[in-house]
Design a protein around this motif. Structure first.
Motif, PDB file in Angstrom:
ATOM      1  N   GLY A 175      44.436  58.324  25.032  1.00  0.00           N
ATOM      2  CA  GLY A 175      43.732  59.558  25.687  1.00  0.00           C
ATOM      3  C   GLY A 175      43.165  59.264  26.904  1.00  0.00           C
ATOM      4  O   GLY A 175      42.544  60.023  27.594  1.00  0.00           O
TER       5      GLY A 175
ATOM      6  N   GLU B   9      41.116  55.683  41.210  1.00  0.00           N
ATOM      7  CA  GLU B   9      40.255  56.714  40.261  1.00  0.00           C
ATOM      8  C   GLU B   9      38.686  56.505  40.341  1.00  0.00           C
ATOM      9  O   GLU B   9      38.379  55.439  40.758  1.00  0.00           O
TER      10      GLU B   9
ATOM     11  N   TYR C 195      34.988  56.954  38.578  1.00  0.00           N
ATOM     12  CA  TYR C 195      34.246  57.194  37.349  1.00  0.00           C
ATOM     13  C   TYR C 195      33.204  58.213  37.620  1.00  0.00           C
ATOM     14  O   TYR C 195      32.456  58.300  38.638  1.00  0.00           O
TER      15      TYR C 195
HETATM   16  N1  GLN Z   1      39.064  55.511  33.334  1.00  0.00           N
HETATM   17  C1  GLN Z   1      39.806  55.569  32.013  1.00  0.00           C
HETATM   18  C2  GLN Z   1      39.885  57.108  31.721  1.00  0.00           C
HETATM   19  O1  GLN Z   1      39.197  58.022  31.847  1.00  0.00           O
HETATM   20  C3  GLN Z   1      39.510  54.925  30.852  1.00  0.00           C
HETATM   21  C4  GLN Z   1      38.099  55.200  30.359  1.00  0.00           C
HETATM   22  C5  GLN Z   1      37.982  54.412  28.863  1.00  0.00           C
HETATM   23  O2  GLN Z   1      39.001  53.887  28.331  1.00  0.00           O
HETATM   24  N2  GLN Z   1      36.542  54.472  28.576  1.00  0.00           N
HETATM   25  O3  GLN Z   1      40.949  57.713  30.930  1.00  0.00           O
END
Ligand code: GLN
Length: 303
Positions: A190, A256, A258
């Protein structure tokens, strides 16, 4: 019971707002709180107005303008949803509690609201749904701010730049994403790494794991040809498994970012989160925590 209280408080706030509109009284913000019991949480019901529930919050918060923050303050805790297999952002410390950059950030947010932080560790791909169904206040999980996710949750401002990387065994003939075709590639279920390998590459045999370290262990055991995962955890997984290296060529060219996920429409909470993030970014605190928790995580896996 809490729901009832919230509903009563909301009805009251609406009534107050309506009353305020109807008559331009001098003091529309002051709730009809019995003056003899300021701040009393279990005040006896006021006879002249159904205001007993409103005494739970200070008068200035009973305007209905910060309903989500009020609810968090009433609960006395901010609930962070995460997946603790993502060092340096969230991972299990030596005492088995969840630590990391995201926990520090959420702790700073909780502190700004004057409440405790509760960390709930769950599958990464369950976080968005859990937020929608009210199981927590914030998804703080190194979560990439994607347009698809933004259809179902709101995002704070971005707080980290990242990228998808490829981990392989030393001496592997894989040198970049094009070489992943026909290979067994591990990803965390996911995640954006999963989406990239599944949707953007042709002919990859995708193996999905609950955490990145689970995928890393399989790669180290020779059961996978590569793992695609975010840069921060990729470095930590390679450091924890002798014989694994992170390729210099990233898996994706797209950077990307966060951001913190919040159920849609919680604008008061989002503003509070953004204010804390802006300050932490301005202070260089997030990078300091990344350095600190990279070290802690490496030391842990070396031990
Ligand atoms: N940054 C990636 C995402 O949002 C992985 C995040 C995670 O595995 N905690 O899918």
């Amino acid at each position: 019971m809490k729901k009832m209280r919230l509903i009563v408080a909301m009805l009251l706030a609406t009534a107050l707002l309506l009353a305020g509109c109807a008559s331009e009284t001098a003091d529309t913000t002051a709730a009809p709180v019995p003056t003899e019991a300021p701040g009393a949480t279990e005040a006896p019901a006021a006879t002249e107005a159904p205001a007993a529930e409103a005494t739970e919050a200070p008068a200035e918060e009973a305007t209905g303008e910060t309903p989500n923050i009020d609810a968090i303050k009433e609960a006395g805790k901010l609930v962070m949803l995460t997946n603790a297999g993502f060092a340096p952002y969230e991972f299990l410390g030596s005492d088995n509690t969840v630590i990391g950059v995201d926990v520090e950030i959420a702790g700073a947010i909780a502190e700004s609201l004057g409440v405790e932080l509760e960390v709930v560790d769950m599958d990464f791909d369950a976080i968005v749904f859990a937020l929608q169904s009210g199981k927590g206040d914030l998804g703080v999980a190194g979560m990439t701010n994607t347009p698809e996710r933004a259809e179902t949750v709101d995002f704070s401002i971005n707080y980290v730049d990242s990228q998808q990387m490829i981990i392989v065994q030393e001496g592997s003939d894989i040198t970049g994403p094009a070489d992943l075709t026909g290979k067994n590639v591990g990803v965390q279920m996911g995640t954006t790494g999963d989406l990239f390998v599944t949707d953007d590459l042709e002919g990859v045999n995708v193996q999905r794991y609950k955490t990145g370290p689970d995928a890393g262990a399989e790669l180290a055991a020779g059961k996978l040809d590569a793992v695609v995962i975010d840069a921060g955890p990729a470095a930590q997984i390679a450091a924890a498994n002798p014989g694994l290296v992170v390729l210099e060529t990233p898996a994706t060219e797209e950077p990307e970012q966060y951001a913190i996920a919040i159920a849609k429409g919680k604008d008061d909470l989002k503003a509070a989160v953004n204010a804390v993030l802006e300050q932490l970014i301005a202070d260089g605190q997030i990078q300091a925590w990344i350095d600190e928790y990279n070290e802690i995580s490496s030391a842990e896996s070396a031990a």
